[in-house]
Design an enzyme around this catalytic site. Structure first.
Site, PDB file in Angstrom:
ATOM      1  N   ASP A 321       0.870  -1.158   0.000  1.00  0.00           N
ATOM      2  CA  ASP A 321       0.000   0.000   0.000  1.00  0.00           C
ATOM      3  C   ASP A 321       0.921   1.226   0.000  1.00  0.00           C
ATOM      4  O   ASP A 321       2.077   1.123   0.380  1.00  0.00           O
ATOM      5  CB  ASP A 321      -0.864  -0.063   1.267  1.00  0.00           C
ATOM      6  CG  ASP A 321      -1.490   1.267   1.589  1.00  0.00           C
ATOM      7  OD1 ASP A 321      -2.187   1.787   0.721  1.00  0.00           O
ATOM      8  OD2 ASP A 321      -1.297   1.766   2.705  1.00  0.00           O
ATOM      9  N   ASP A 521      -1.590  -0.724   5.804  1.00  0.00           N
ATOM     10  CA  ASP A 521      -1.850  -0.134   7.117  1.00  0.00           C
ATOM     11  C   ASP A 521      -3.307   0.240   7.317  1.00  0.00           C
ATOM     12  O   ASP A 521      -3.759   0.387   8.441  1.00  0.00           O
ATOM     13  CB  ASP A 521      -1.022   1.132   7.286  1.00  0.00           C
ATOM     14  CG  ASP A 521      -1.548   2.255   6.390  1.00  0.00           C
ATOM     15  OD1 ASP A 521      -1.727   1.989   5.191  1.00  0.00           O
ATOM     16  OD2 ASP A 521      -1.783   3.360   6.887  1.00  0.00           O
ATOM     17  N   ASP A 525      -7.059  -1.642   3.375  1.00  0.00           N
ATOM     18  CA  ASP A 525      -6.104  -2.699   3.040  1.00  0.00           C
ATOM     19  C   ASP A 525      -6.501  -4.041   3.638  1.00  0.00           C
ATOM     20  O   ASP A 525      -5.892  -5.062   3.336  1.00  0.00           O
ATOM     21  CB  ASP A 525      -4.707  -2.344   3.564  1.00  0.00           C
ATOM     22  CG  ASP A 525      -4.172  -1.082   2.929  1.00  0.00           C
ATOM     23  OD1 ASP A 525      -4.413  -0.894   1.728  1.00  0.00           O
ATOM     24  OD2 ASP A 525      -3.524  -0.292   3.641  1.00  0.00           O
TER      25      ASP A 525
END
Ligand code: ADP
Ligand code: MG
Length: 634
Positions: A321, A521, A525
């Site tokens: 991410d 995080d 996600d």
């Protein structure tokens, strides 16, 4: 060696057995004195034999499992019965010592899992009598207190919802991965995660009343999730133990038939029993695994179980991410464009909305408002839309802040106001559009830098053979490309404008090519973290939802630990293979010796227990090698 050997008090018992054995050996070889010999033997048989018999009995009665303890006790008793009590004592002592070593390793891993529990929030947002919010320690919450929960926050204590309605992820308690929809009056439980809504909850039970129970549940769950090779060890141990028992009984008959005296036949059958016992095989996997898990934990990488470690060793693709993972998530305000009214008024409205959000973008806007001494506008009835933004009511009107998707959802349009915003749209900044209903009020440009450890972390992964690295972000393409280029992602592997389900789809597609590790995080996600072969959550900086969905939590935000963890995982796999190879080899040699060369019992005992201890020590080597940062000082 049995799994039940992890009971407390194993070490003192092993020490008593060692003392007894020393006494017996002295009384045999140094100062022949029969009463001392007998006393020593009694000590050893009591300290080593009785607990092992109890464990074996319990395992048989409670779990219908043949523990290896049983083999050891039988062999020692058989040895004593044929006048080889000292050999039996050596066997029991070494067995107890190996058990104590195992218990220590287990204890270390257990503490690592307890550290995972420490990720429970320490503070909560208490609603004061005046209506204001105050951050207070969770331990100080009392029944009746009102607490505000933002989306993505973990429920700090058992409570009931008073205001708001939204999805709760209760996987930590129920194991059920589908979120549950809850509204006013419903109970929410400590350690579950509030996914989407802003909720006001009333504390039902103080912290102390439920934590312990849940902590134990979590530890046992993490340990119940055994690695595949561990499961093989268990499966093999069971069948093998039975086979050894039957084999020894058969051998006893054959030895008698061959014309041995009953005494000598029993002695040889006991030798065979010891030689063939699979202690080393059964312990080789957990010894290495638990050592690795606790070495990793000390390096700030928490694995939720051995399975995650084994899968990480095989990872071929790493996906990341962007916001909050590769970047710090502490974006800086670059510009404010107000189409109407002052910049300060726009920022005040945005900060009022973002006061209810956990997103890194929200934090940046709040900080900017504080830094400029701007008082946020009060916003109520807030809803967070994952990967889009946030909306709520300010006075009578619906206000919102978010990306282009949010703007489209509100039927607002930047087209009419193009000139003042063109510069922003062409920049590589994260843009937060702010509006009231369908009217666009302005925009805020934010820039978020790569983490200091990101370039080295990615390079370290390339060095250990992870050539394929993919970036997935919900942010704009311009921003993704800038950061992607800076960090060396291939243009084809830089994906922007993604929703949570897009990340999930991309991870699934990658998973058909190789084992995928996903590092993330955010709330958006969680699905990708759960779908990836190994999900790795940014612990300290990440949201609780991400932590709950992941298999691994990175406590520090140092990305070079990823490569270190991967190396540790691979090393663990090598050590496990070597251990199994050695253990099986040693056993074959001993059994062949016992059958063909009349191997004396002491040699079988020392070969067998020595092999077990070697395997355990070889596993414990991993402990001495905690994950360290690869970062060179800049
Ligand atoms: P990433 O995948 O990079 O972590 P997200 O999917 O969480 O990013 O967010 C994608 C985009 O959605 C952000 O770049 C931002 O523009 C917008 N966004 C998400 N949450 C908020 C919020 N609370 N306020 C404003 N914008 C938001
Ligand atoms: Mg993120």
């Amino acid at each position: 060696m049995s799994k039940t050997g992890a009971d407390q008090g194993v070490t003192p018992l092993a020490l008593v057995a060692l003392g007894g054995l020393a006494l017996a050996l002295l009384a045999t070889f140094v100062f022949p004195f029969r009463p001392a010999l007998v006393a020593g033997l009694v000590l050893v048989y009591a300290a080593g034999g009785i607990p092992a018999s109890l464990r074996a009995g319990l395992a048989l009665v409670r779990h219908r499992v043949l523990a290896i303890d049983l083999l050891m006790v039988l062999a020692a008793v058989a040895a004593a019965a044929v006048g080889a009590a000292l050999e039996g004592a050596v066997l029991l002592t070494l067995f107890a010592a190996a058990g104590a070593l195992e218990a220590r390793a287990m204890g270390k891993a257990r503490r690592a899992v307890e550290a995972l529990m420490a990720l429970r929030p320490d503070t909560a947002l208490l609603r004061g009598p005046d209506g204001g919010l105050r951050e207070v320690p969770v331990a100080s919450l009392a029944p009746g207190d009102r607490v505000l929960l933002r989306p993505g926050m973990r429920v700090p204590v058992d409570a009931a919802i008073r205001i708001g309605e939204g999805e709760i992820d209760e996987a930590t308690i129920t194991g059920e991965s589908m979120p549950v929809r809850k509204g006013a009056g419903d109970a929410v439980f400590e350690a579950t995660v509030n996914l989407t809504a802003v909720l006001e909850i009333e504390v039902m039970r103080a912290l102390g009343e439920s934590t312990v129970a849940r902590m134990i549940a979590m530890v046992t769950r993490a340990q119940a999730e055994r690695a595949p090779s561990e499961r093989f060890g268990d499966w093999f141990g069971q069948r093998y133990t039975l086979a050894v028992l039957a084999g020894a009984a058969l051998a006893y008959g054959v030895f008698l038939w061959l014309g041995y005296t009953p005494q000598s036949a029993l002695y040889h059958a006991a030798t065979l029993l010891v030689a063939a016992s699979p202690c080393a095989i059964v312990i080789s996997v957990p010894a290495a695994m638990l050592s690795a898990l606790s070495a990793a934990a000390r390096g700030g990488v928490l694995f939720k179980g051995g399975a995650a470690l084994e899968t990480l060793a095989e990872a071929g693709i790493f996906a990341f991410d962007k916001t909050g993972t590769l970047t710090t998530g502490r974006a800086e305000l670059r510009r404010v464009v107000a189409l109407e009214g002052s910049e300060a008024a726009l920022l005040a409205l945005a900060a009022g909305l973002e006061a209810h959000s956990e997103h890194p973008v929200a934090g940046a806007i709040r900080h900017a408002a504080v830094a400029r001494g701007i008082q946020p506008v009060a916003v109520f009835e807030v809803t967070a839309v994952t990967s889009e933004g946030i909306a709520g009511m300010a006075g009578e009107s619906l206000v919102w802040a978010g990306n282009e998707r949010m703007m489209a959802r509100m039927l607002a349009d930047a087209g009419a106001a193009a000139p003042p915003l063109a510069a922003l749209a062409n920049s590589a900044e994260t843009v937060v559009w702010v509006g009231r209903g369908p009217q666009l009020l302005g925009a805020i440009g934010l820039a978020d830098g790569a983490r200091a450890s990101a370039p080295e972390g990615l390079a370290a992964l390339r060095r250990v053979g992870i050539a394929r690295q993919v970036m997935m972000t919900g942010d704009r393409r311009e921003v993704a490309e800038k950061i992607g280029e800076e960090l060396g992602f291939a243009p084809d592997d830089t994906h922007a404008n993604l929703l949570a389900e897009d990340k999930l789809r991309l991870v699934a597609a990658l998973a058909s090519e190789a084992r995928v590790a996903f590092v993330g995080d955010g709330v958006n996600d969680a699905a990708a973290l759960a779908r990836a072969d190994v999900g790795i959550a940014m612990g300290a900086a990440g949201s609780d939802v991400a932590l709950a969905a992941a298999d691994v939590a990175l406590l520090s935000d140092d990305l070079t630990r990823l490569a270190a963890a991967l190396r540790l995982a691979r090393r663990t796999q090598r050590i496990i293979r070597a251990n199994l190879f050695f253990a099986v080899g040693a056993m074959v040699v001993l059994v062949a010796g016992a059958l063909a060369f009349e191997l004396p019992l002491p040699v079988a005992v020392i070969g067998h227990e020595g092999g077990t201890i070697l395997v355990v020590l070889n596993g414990l080597r991993l402990l001495a090698d905690p994950i360290r940062s690869d970062r060179r000082p800049r």
